[in-house]
Write a protein that holds these residues in place. Structure first.
Motif, PDB file in Angstrom:
ATOM      1  N   CYS A   1      68.068 -39.512  52.712  1.00 34.81           N
ATOM      2  CA  CYS A   1      67.554 -38.306  52.056  1.00 34.81           C
ATOM      3  C   CYS A   1      67.630 -38.527  50.540  1.00 34.81           C
ATOM      4  CB  CYS A   1      68.416 -37.105  52.451  1.00 34.81           C
ATOM      5  SG  CYS A   1      70.120 -37.292  51.914  1.00 34.81           S
TER       6      CYS A   1
ATOM      7  N   CYS B   1      75.047 -34.594  45.307  1.00 31.14           N
ATOM      8  CA  CYS B   1      73.652 -34.263  45.578  1.00 31.14           C
ATOM      9  C   CYS B   1      73.272 -32.988  44.810  1.00 31.14           C
ATOM     10  CB  CYS B   1      73.472 -34.033  47.075  1.00 31.14           C
ATOM     11  SG  CYS B   1      71.861 -33.374  47.486  1.00 31.14           S
TER      12      CYS B   1
ATOM     13  N   THR C   1      75.380 -27.506  53.702  1.00 34.38           N
ATOM     14  CA  THR C   1      73.949 -27.866  53.757  1.00 34.38           C
ATOM     15  C   THR C   1      73.513 -28.535  55.055  1.00 34.38           C
ATOM     16  OG1 THR C   1      74.567 -29.925  52.682  1.00 34.38           O
ATOM     17  CG2 THR C   1      73.723 -28.169  51.261  1.00 34.38           C
TER      18      THR C   1
ATOM     19  N   CYS D   1      69.834 -27.795  53.811  1.00 37.46           N
ATOM     20  CA  CYS D   1      68.897 -28.542  52.967  1.00 37.46           C
ATOM     21  C   CYS D   1      67.679 -28.979  53.768  1.00 37.46           C
ATOM     22  CB  CYS D   1      69.592 -29.738  52.320  1.00 37.46           C
ATOM     23  SG  CYS D   1      69.908 -31.074  53.468  1.00 37.46           S
TER      24      CYS D   1
END
Ligand code: SF4
Length: 286
Positions: A12, A102, A168, A196
């Motif tokens: 990701c 992140c 997330t 997410c």
């Protein structure tokens, strides 16, 4: 065997950035020891690859680990976020730091901070002990963990409109269950869904697997929350198929899959793509 890929695959954006940052740290400090405060992202193969390149993954107590480093040592904070007091500790030690948190996690930490500053309590839906959960709880004592495996103690909340946020990488399809529970106990709760996109899209893709698939393989590490959730969703949604979660090809080879005809192959957001490619090649030749 016929093999369908469950997409998206590969790292990701958060893990891609963390790996790039580690590379940057190495380029900028070619002759120094570079320490990572825990697993950069939750995949053992990724960590093994980094360790082979000379990175040192520190395990155990984070404060003690920082204290054990020397001035000018290089320290990378992981993708999952961390307690701000660790930044101060690293600064006080004179370490050179890189923050791989992140952006999505950072954004959530900012939201929590803002709510606390505005005098609200925060209910954080997450998994106890996960690094992202720990980072979120570290913001304030007024952040209470709604552990997805336990009953929540509503006596902790005196605010009639607490802010509700989540880890997330939870199960997108189960989150509404927790939200309903909170709403029924605290009608004024302000709820945000912060799963997410990388997690949600992978989970949606699992639900689109063909019904006649008899083997589902999720490539990921057992400590990876998003990989575990893909496994959970696949096992529950396709009970007739054999669903496996494996780290790598060697692990897959320990299972007897010779009677399977149609496979679906997916991976967590921190699984290196080359491992999935190896498994794909193997399956298409079974
Ligand atoms: S899974 Fe989501 S929150 Fe975690 S690093 Fe990737 S993009 Fe960020």
């Amino acid at each position: 065997m016929k093999v369908a890929l469950i997409k998206p695959q590969g790292f990701c954006s958060g893990v891609t950035r963390a790996v790039k940052l580690a590379k940057q740290a190495r380029e900028e400090h070619p002759n120094k020891n570079i320490y990572i405060l825990g697993m950069l992202a939750h995949n053992q193969s990724l960590i093994d690859d980094l360790n082979k390149k000379g990175f040192i993954t520190l395990e155990g107590n984070e404060e003690e680990n920082i204290k054990s480093l020397k001035e000018d040592d290089i320290l990378i904070f992981t993708a999952h976020g961390h307690d701000e007091k660790l930044d101060n500790l690293a600064k006080a030690k004179g370490l050179v730091t890189y923050d791989a948190t992140c952006f999505k996690v950072k954004d959530n930490l900012q939201k929590i901070k803002k709510e606390i500053e505005n005098g609200h309590q925060v209910i954080y839906i997450g998994q106890s002990g996960h690094k992202e959960t720990n980072a979120s709880l570290s913001v304030s004592r007024n952040v209470s963990l709604y552990d997805t495996k336990l009953l929540f103690n509503y006596y902790l909340i005196t605010d009639s409109s607490p802010f509700v946020i989540n880890q997330t990488t939870l199960n997108y399809y189960e989150l509404s269950k927790y939200h309903d529970d909170i709403k029924s106990n605290i009608p004024g709760a302000r709820i945000e869904n912060e799963i997410c996109n990388a997690t949600r899209l992978r989970q949606e893709a699992v639900l689109k697997i063909d019904d006649d698939t008899d083997l589902i393989i999720i490539v990921g590490h057992k400590i990876s929350s998003n990989s575990n959730k893909l496994f959970e969703i696949a096992s529950k949604s396709f009970p007739k198929a054999l669903t496996l979660m494996v780290n790598n090809l060697e692990e897959l080879k320990s299972y007897n899959i010779s009677d399977k005809k149609k496979a679906a192959l997916g991976s967590g957001a921190s699984t290196p793509q080359y491992i999935v490619d190896e498994i794909y090649k193997y399956l298409t030749n079974v």
